[in-house]
Structure formats: structure tokens, C-alpha cells
Enzyme design. Structure first.
Site, PDB file in Angstrom:
ATOM      1  N   ASP A 205       0.856  -1.178   0.000  1.00  0.00           N
ATOM      2  CA  ASP A 205       0.000   0.000   0.000  1.00  0.00           C
ATOM      3  C   ASP A 205       0.893   1.228   0.000  1.00  0.00           C
ATOM      4  O   ASP A 205       2.127   1.116   0.012  1.00  0.00           O
ATOM      5  CB  ASP A 205      -0.976   0.006   1.174  1.00  0.00           C
ATOM      6  CG  ASP A 205      -2.317   0.605   0.778  1.00  0.00           C
ATOM      7  OD1 ASP A 205      -2.350   1.805   0.426  1.00  0.00           O
ATOM      8  OD2 ASP A 205      -3.342  -0.114   0.804  1.00  0.00           O
ATOM      9  N   HIS A 280      -2.535   3.007  -4.670  1.00  0.00           N
ATOM     10  CA  HIS A 280      -2.054   2.517  -3.371  1.00  0.00           C
ATOM     11  C   HIS A 280      -0.627   1.989  -3.503  1.00  0.00           C
ATOM     12  O   HIS A 280      -0.276   0.968  -2.901  1.00  0.00           O
ATOM     13  CB  HIS A 280      -2.976   1.427  -2.819  1.00  0.00           C
ATOM     14  CG  HIS A 280      -4.301   1.938  -2.328  1.00  0.00           C
ATOM     15  ND1 HIS A 280      -4.443   2.626  -1.146  1.00  0.00           N
ATOM     16  CD2 HIS A 280      -5.538   1.877  -2.876  1.00  0.00           C
ATOM     17  CE1 HIS A 280      -5.721   2.960  -0.982  1.00  0.00           C
ATOM     18  NE2 HIS A 280      -6.400   2.528  -2.021  1.00  0.00           N
ATOM     19  N   GLU A 345      -9.660   2.560  -5.766  1.00  0.00           N
ATOM     20  CA  GLU A 345      -9.441   3.944  -5.332  1.00  0.00           C
ATOM     21  C   GLU A 345      -8.320   4.656  -6.097  1.00  0.00           C
ATOM     22  O   GLU A 345      -7.539   5.406  -5.518  1.00  0.00           O
ATOM     23  CB  GLU A 345      -9.172   3.985  -3.826  1.00  0.00           C
ATOM     24  CG  GLU A 345     -10.352   3.480  -3.022  1.00  0.00           C
ATOM     25  CD  GLU A 345     -10.138   3.533  -1.524  1.00  0.00           C
ATOM     26  OE1 GLU A 345     -11.134   3.677  -0.797  1.00  0.00           O
ATOM     27  OE2 GLU A 345      -8.984   3.435  -1.071  1.00  0.00           O
TER      28      GLU A 345
END
Length: 775
Positions: A205, A280, A345
Site C-alpha cells: 500500500d 495505493h 481507489e
């Protein structure tokens, strides 16, 4: 005389023989059996089997290691080293018997007076049979030190058991906070106890790259560490300057990974790696800036990042070459059929202006950057498929078109799972509503800091991977379900355990047991036995399910307030006081709702075996002049957050930091305006309006609260205004807006709360208001 002497000797010998014989075995009832998850079928018989140091463990030569699950427990708790054989003796043994006709992961367990037989078709079935025996044994079997004066008896039962779903998973985020190899191995043990078969490791991440890749050593040398800002709130950690020393982090060597994977395999658990893309990945870009669109040097962020704009460049072939090389090493380490690539995302603002990405869009005939993400995922899917693996990703991989062989992990509710299954794709259901263990599980004031939301034990238990809207054909594509522990707010092993257990037990039963076998009250009784085991194992499990909560109603005519006390466990023994005194075993037992007509401080706590368990509940009910009075909403609340509707502002129950608690009324983007009719002229001194802020969830304090008064309900005059300018707030906070009024008499009170409107992050802001207190 000789006869008398002979009779005496005979009696002495009989006493000696009886004394040397085995003690009578434990007498069990069906209520003594507390297996989690609940078996598919179970028949209870009278009698018991007793383990002793002469008990033999019998297994085919190729399955002997599976017996370590039970053997190691007896070594620690009883001091015995039980012998393993490949041929059964006449009695006093546990036998593993292979039956290739049985369902995958299923097992049959038969406990008799002098033998135990487990039938299964392979490793997992035998493991689950042994884990069931473990749960039938006294909880002392979990002791890490020798236990004396105990009979290791289990009841005679016949069990036929198999799982409802084949994917029974748990995700551990080791990127936001690093958890070492030993913690991962301990987690695998807990998964096996609950018959879970998948550990999903979130290895990559923005805040950390946790797996050694030999071709790209800087991924861990640079990407595995960040500036230590653990003393600051997650979303308030400033961006560190380039070159600042990085001291927080860690990673798994490839040898660590091999050990984890091998250990998991011995416990029937498949480890699924997640290598995030295209977003990420700031930890990777910090190590190799050329992977991004504009090659700007960055640091590994120490905390929250939003929006996530520094992502892999989708226009450069070198990006895909890098990812393929990474995945080649990952696939060498993980035999898992599934490789998780994230896909969630991604903010694509850089892609929109990047020359390489624009060229890719044009050359591939793509309509926009959404389709560019689809191109990215489809290209990776083709690579993984060529290696015999299946690409797995969060439900954002649906956007722009789903790769043909991909499997979807549906987290934003169930919509992604519905869409993917309708298109013929397999899905793993993990909706945040029921499966996100970074959410609070009890009263936020009594719980450690968490991400937000509310996911108590009982709600986890309600989870069903197959949703009502699915057709029978869609349901066939549901592989199962998974819990996720994201760790932005989980920095320690103790807190990770607290957030995971016992909620993982509820999730385990939801994905193992048949729907017909699931019952909350029954589970409540069985899970308490599991609590004892967790205690013996030294696990820091949460007792949040014992917390006292309230349900309040108001009689509009008498203005009397009725308060019901309860906990998640039906029929809990709740003691309470109303005079501010401490709770003791002698305190009043709660039986029926409590009526109050004055300001009262309630203290309450659940008792178990005459001892308090769970957090103390304490709340002051401020009885005021507006209780139960008619309220007219001139600008009404949003349908999603209606609180107690017309009585919501005058029912004296204040909302908590949990904005899902049913008390808050919400306005999205607009202002609140309401009118309270006091029904007769009433003397006033001050008016208090309660509000909540949780900026991480898009909830902001009003920037102004104004109170206006009227004698006739037509002509109003401002009595006071309280203003509050916007300021960044990384926590969850309650605030009272107090409007002092020079003593006066009035009948109508108008309250206007002004919404922030548009927060710095854009979009509309929520404003949450609860209770107007008139004094």
C-alpha cells in the site's frame, strides 16, 4: 477364622483394584457442547471418551503431520507425548480414516467409549475433525503450561460436517502497520481453529511495501520504511521532506514468506498475496519514481493520503515489465490459485494529462481513463492467466469493463458482487457493512480509536454472502465471504486481536454453517465458551458484545421517558443505578423499562456469574422543557438519517460518536430549520443544540446555529447566534452549541443550523444534529 481372613483380604484387594481403576468419566449434556462454527449435523450420545498418556494417534503415513494440531496441545497442557501410529491398536485411539467419496473439506467424527474415528478425503477434513475434538475438550487444553487434576474427557458424539462456502477468508493489512512473521503464524492458528481456509495478506500500500523482491531491492529498502509519526493522528501526519530518516516499517524476506506459506498449508490455509495496482503504490514509487507518470521523487507517506494521485503510469510499457517481474517472484512464493491485484481507489488525474497515458488511450482506441484502468487490469489478467493463475481484485475493477477471467471481491456493499455474478464472474463477498473489522464494535467512548462505522458482533453474524437479489445462477458464482482488518488505526498486536476476535468467530459461522443451523441466541451461548479459550490462549479479545445499550421512547402526553436496557446477548443479567452510585453485585437487576421524569444519570453493567463484564455504561439523561413537544421541520432531514423522526430532537437521548446509532438526523449539503411548539408560554434561559463531526466520514459541524423566538408562531426575533469556523479535525467529536437567552417567556422556538456546504475535499457535507435542549 481362615474364611474371615480370606474375606478380609478379598475386600482389601477389591478396594485396591477399584482404587487403581479408572475414575468414572464426565457426565455430559448436549448443552456442554460449544462448537464454533456449528456443525451441519450432530447426534449426542451418553458417555465419554477419556484421553490419557496411553492414547494413540493413528493416521496414514502421508497424513501423520496433521495430528500435530492435537498432539502439541496435549504436550503443553498434559505433559504427554502421544504416540503416532499407522495401524490402530485394539482401543484407546484416535484414527484418521481416508474416504475419497466424501465432500471436499467435509469430515465425519464419531466419538465412542474407547476410540475416536475421523473420516475425510484429505488434509482439511482431518484438520477440521481434529479442531472439533479440540473444542470438545476442556478449555484447559489451550494452556501453555502443565495443568493438573483434570480429566481430559469429551462427550460421545456423531458429527457429519462440511462447509457451506469454499472461500472462508480473513484479510490482514500488514502495510499500514507491519505485523511480524510470528503474529501472522498465530493468526493462521486462529483461522484453523475456526475452520477458515484463506489468509489474504495485504502486502502493498502507499504506507509500506512488505515483501522482498530480489530483482527490485529498493522496494523494501526504501518502500518498506517511513518516517515515524506514530505519535500523530493517522490523517494529520504531514508529508515528510525528501531525505528525512525513515525508521518505522519492516518487511518479510522471501524465506519468511516460504515459512508462512508452508505453515499455512499444514493448517489447511491458503495464503493469497495482494500486490496493489495501479493505485495505493506510493511506497513503490518512492523506491522507483520512474514508475509514475511524471517521475517526481516522493517519500513513503507516514499516514493517510487522499486523493491518491501518485499511481503507476499506464502509458509506459516499462510499468508492465516491472509488474510482471514482481508477479513472477510472487508466484514463485505463493502457490495460491488467486493473485490479488487491488485495483481500488485510483484517482486518475495524472493519467488525464500524462503524454504517455494519453498516447495509450489513443492507440488502444479507449474512450477515457476509466477504460484505461480496464486496459491496465485486463493486461495484467492476461499475464496471470498465461501463468495458470486467476486475477482477483476489489470491485473497482468492474469500471470500464471487467477482464474476462477475473474474480471480483465486492467491498462497497453488495453491488459489485451482483454485477459480476450476473456477468458470469466468480465473486467473494466482503461488504464493508458486515466484514470490515476496522469499524467500531461497541460504544465509541468505550472502544479504542477505529476507522468509523459500527459493526457489532451480532451484525457480523447476520452476514450472508448470497444476497436476496441474486438468482440461483448468480449464487453459484459466490465463492464465499471474507473479513478484512485494515490497520490505519491498528498499530499494535493487542489491538489487532481486539478488533479481530470474537468477530472472526461470527464470520466463520456465517460462511461455514448452513442457514438453517444459524441462530444468534444459540451462537451467543457457544461463543462464550470460545471466550474462555481465548482467555487461556492469552488473546486480547473484545468484550464489546456485553456493553449495555439503551432504547428510549417518549410519551408525548405525559412527557415521561421510558428507557430499556439491553446488550447484544439476549437475556443478559444487567444491574443498574439511577442515583450516581457505583454498580455492585447488590445493585438493582434490570427487568422492565425504566421510567424517568427528571434529569437522571444512569449507570449499568452486564454481570456474568455475579461478576461485571464489559464496559460500564454511564449516561446522563437531561430532562428538559422541550421533551415530547411537537416539532415541525421547515427544512427536513435526509431519508438516510432520520433519527427518531418527529421526536428525534426532543426525546432527551443524545446521539453518540457512532452516527449509525439511530439518534442522529442528517442534512446533506443543506441547512436544518425546525420549529418547536412549547404549547404554552414558557420561561427560557438557554437552548443547547448537539452536533457531531467526523470529517473522515464526510460529517462536519454546522458553521452557525441561530435561535429565534416567537409568541404567535408568525413573527420571529433572533435570540442568539453561535458561530464556528471550519477547521480540520481528524477525530470524531461531539459539540454543544449553547445559546444563552436573557430570561424571557415564549411559546415558539425556531432553530436554524447552517451547513458547511462544500468541504475542502469537494462534494456535499453532511451535518448531523441531535437533540434541542430547552432550559
Amino acid at each position: 477364622m481362615k474364611n474371615a481372613i480370606f474375606q478380609s483380604l478379598s475386600m482389601i484387594l477389591l478396594v485396591i483394584l477399584v482404587g487403581c481403576g479408572e475414575e468414572s468419566r464426565t457426565i455430559f449434556t448436549e448443552n456442554d457442547i460449544s462448537i464454533v462454527p456449528k456443525p451441519l449435523e450432530m447426534k449426542f450420545n451418553q458417555g465419554a471418551f477419556r484421553f490419557n498418556e496411553d492414547t494413540k494417534l493413528v493416521a496414514p503415513k502421508d497424513q501423520g503431520e496433521v495430528l500435530d494440531v492435537l498432539k502439541d496441545k496435549f504436550t503443553a497442557a498434559a505433559g504427554w507425548t502421544l504416540e503416532v501410529l499407522d495401524t490402530a491398536p485394539r482401543s484407546n485411539f484416535v484414527l484418521l480414516s481416508t474416504d475419497s467419496s466424501m465432500a471436499e473439506e467435509g469430515y465425519d467424527l464419531k466419538v465412542m467409549d474407547n476410540q475416536i474415528i475421523i473420516k475425510a478425503n484429505g488434509l482439511n477434513g482431518f484438520l477440521y475433525g481434529l479442531e472439533t475434538i479440540r473444542q470438545l475438550l476442556p478449555v484447559a487444553i489451550e494452556s501453555k503450561s502443565l495443568v493438573n487434576n483434570i480429566n481430559w474427557d469429551i462427550p460421545k458424539v456423531e458429527i457429519k460436517d462440511s462447509p457451506r462456502f469454499k472461500w472462508r477468508g480473513f484479510m490482514l493489512d500488514v502495510s499500514r502497520h507491519f505485523f511480524d512473521k510470528d503474529y501472522v503464524l498465530a493468526t493462521i492458528d486462529q483461522l484453523a481453529l475456526l475452520k477458515m481456509n484463506t489468509l489474504h495478506l495485504h502486502l502493498v500500500d502507499d504506507q509500506g511495501w512488505r515483501i522482498e523482491i530480489k530483482k527490485y531491492p529498493k522496494l523494501t529498502e526504501v518502500g518498506g520504511f517511513r518516517v515515524d509519526q506514530e505519535d500523530k493522528p493517522w490523517n494529520a501526519r504531514p508529508t515528510p521532506d525528501l531525505g528525512t530518516e525513515t525508521t518505522y516499517g519492516g518487511f518479510y524476506t522471501q524465506e519468511d514468506i516460504k515459512e508462512i506459506v508452508a505453515y499455512a498449508s499444514s493448517r489447511g490455509v491458503t495464503v493469497v498475496p495482494e500486490i496493489e495496482m495501479p493505485a495505493h503504490v506510493m511506497s513503490a514509487i518512492a523506491a522507483y519514481p520512474e514508475l509514475s507518470c511524471f517521475q517526481k521523487p516522493i517519500m513513503v507517506p507516514s499516514g493517510g493520503v487522499w486523493p491518491i494521485t501518485e499511481i503507476y503510469c499506464a502509458g509506459k510499457d516499462s510499468t508492465f515489465e516491472f509488474l510482471e517481474n514482481v508477479l513472477l517472484e510472487v508466484m514463485e512464493l505463493f502457490p495460491s490459485q488467486y493473485i490479488h491485484v487491488g485495483g481500488d481507489e485510483a484517482t486518475k488525474t495524472n493519467w488525464e494529462i500524462c503524454p504517455d497515458c494519453k498516447k495509450r488511450v489513443a492507440n488502444e482506441g479507449l474512450a477515457n481513463v476509466e477504460e484505461l484502468q480496464s486496459y491496465f487490469i485486463q493486461r495484467m489478467e492476461r499475464f496471470l492467466s498465461s501463468k495458470g493463475r486467476i486475477l482477483l481484485g476489489w470491485d473497482e475493477i468492474l469500471e470500464g469493463g471487467l477482464a474476462p477471467g477475473a474474480t471480483v471481491m465486492s467491498w462497497r456493499g453488495v453491488k459489485g458482487g451482483l454485477e459480476a455474478s450476473e456477468a458470469g464472474h466468480d465473486v467473494v463477498m466482503t461488504p464493508n457493512s458486515h466484514c470490515y473489522f476496522d469499524y467500531y464494535q461497541g460504544d465509541q467512548d468505550a472502544e479504542p480509536l477505529a476507522w468509523g462505522g459500527n459493526l457489532p458482533l451480532s451484525k457480523v453474524y447476520q452476514f450472508d454472502p448470497v444476497v436476496d437479489e441474486m438468482t440461483a445462477e448468480q449464487a453459484k458464482h459466490v465463492l464465499g465471504g471474507q473479513a478484512n482488518l485494515w490497520t490505519e488505526y491498528v498499530p499494535t498486536y493487542d489491538q489487532a486481536e481486539y478488533m479481530t476476535y470474537p468477530r472472526l468467530a461470527a464470520l466463520a459461522e456465517a460462511v461455514w454453517s448452513s442457514k438453517a443451523n444459524r441462530n444468534w441466541d444459540d451462537f451467543s451461548n457457544r461463543v462464550e465458551s470460545l471466550f474462555e479459550r481465548y482467555g487461556k490462549m492469552g488473546i486480547n479479545y473484545a468484550k464489546s458484545a456485553y456493553q449495555v445499550t439503551t432504547e428510549t421512547s417518549v410519551d408525548p402526553e405525559s412527557a415521561a421517558i421510558s428507557i430499556a436496557l439491553k446488550s447484544e446477548f439476549t437475556g443478559s443479567d444487567i444491574r443498574y443505578t439511577l442515583d450516581g452510585s457505583d454498580i455492585t453485585v447488590a445493585s438493582e437487576k434490570y427487568t422492565t423499562p425504566i421510567d424517568i421524569k427528571k434529569t437522571t444519570t444512569i449507570k449499568a453493567q452486564v454481570f456474568k456469574e455475579e461478576k461485571p463484564v464489559g464496559a460500564l455504561f454511564k449516561k446522563t439523561i437531561t430532562y428538559n422543557k422541550a421533551v415530547g413537544k411537537p416539532v415541525t421541520y421547515l427544512k427536513k432531514y435526509h431519508d438516510s438519517y432520520q433519527g427518531a423522526k418527529e421526536l428525534g430532537m426532543v426525546n432527551v437521548v443524545r446521539g453518540s460518536k457512532n452516527f449509525h446509532d439511530g439518534q442522529w438526523q442528517g442534512w446533506l449539503g443543506g441547512d436544518m430549520e425546525l420549529l418547536i411548539d412549547m404549547e404554552s408560554p414558557t420561561e427560557l434561559e438557554k437552548i443547547t443544540v448537539g452536533a457531531l463531526e467526523n470529517q473522515g466520514s464526510g460529517i462536519y459541524f454546522p458553521v452557525q446555529v441561530e435561535v429565534l423566538l416567537s409568541a404567535d408562531g408568525k413573527t420571529f426575533k433572533s435570540a442568539g447566534i453561535v458561530k464556528r469556523e471550519y477547521s480540520a479535525n481528524n477525530g470524531s467529536e461531539l459539540k454543544n452549541y449553547v445559546v444563552g437567552i436573557k430570561e424571557q417567556t415564549t411559546r415558539y422556538i425556531k432553530v436554524i443550523a447552517t451547513n458547511l456546504g462544500t468541504p475542502p475535499t469537494g462534494g456535499g457535507s453532511w451535518m448531523f444534529i441531535d437533540e434541542v435542549v430547552v432550559e
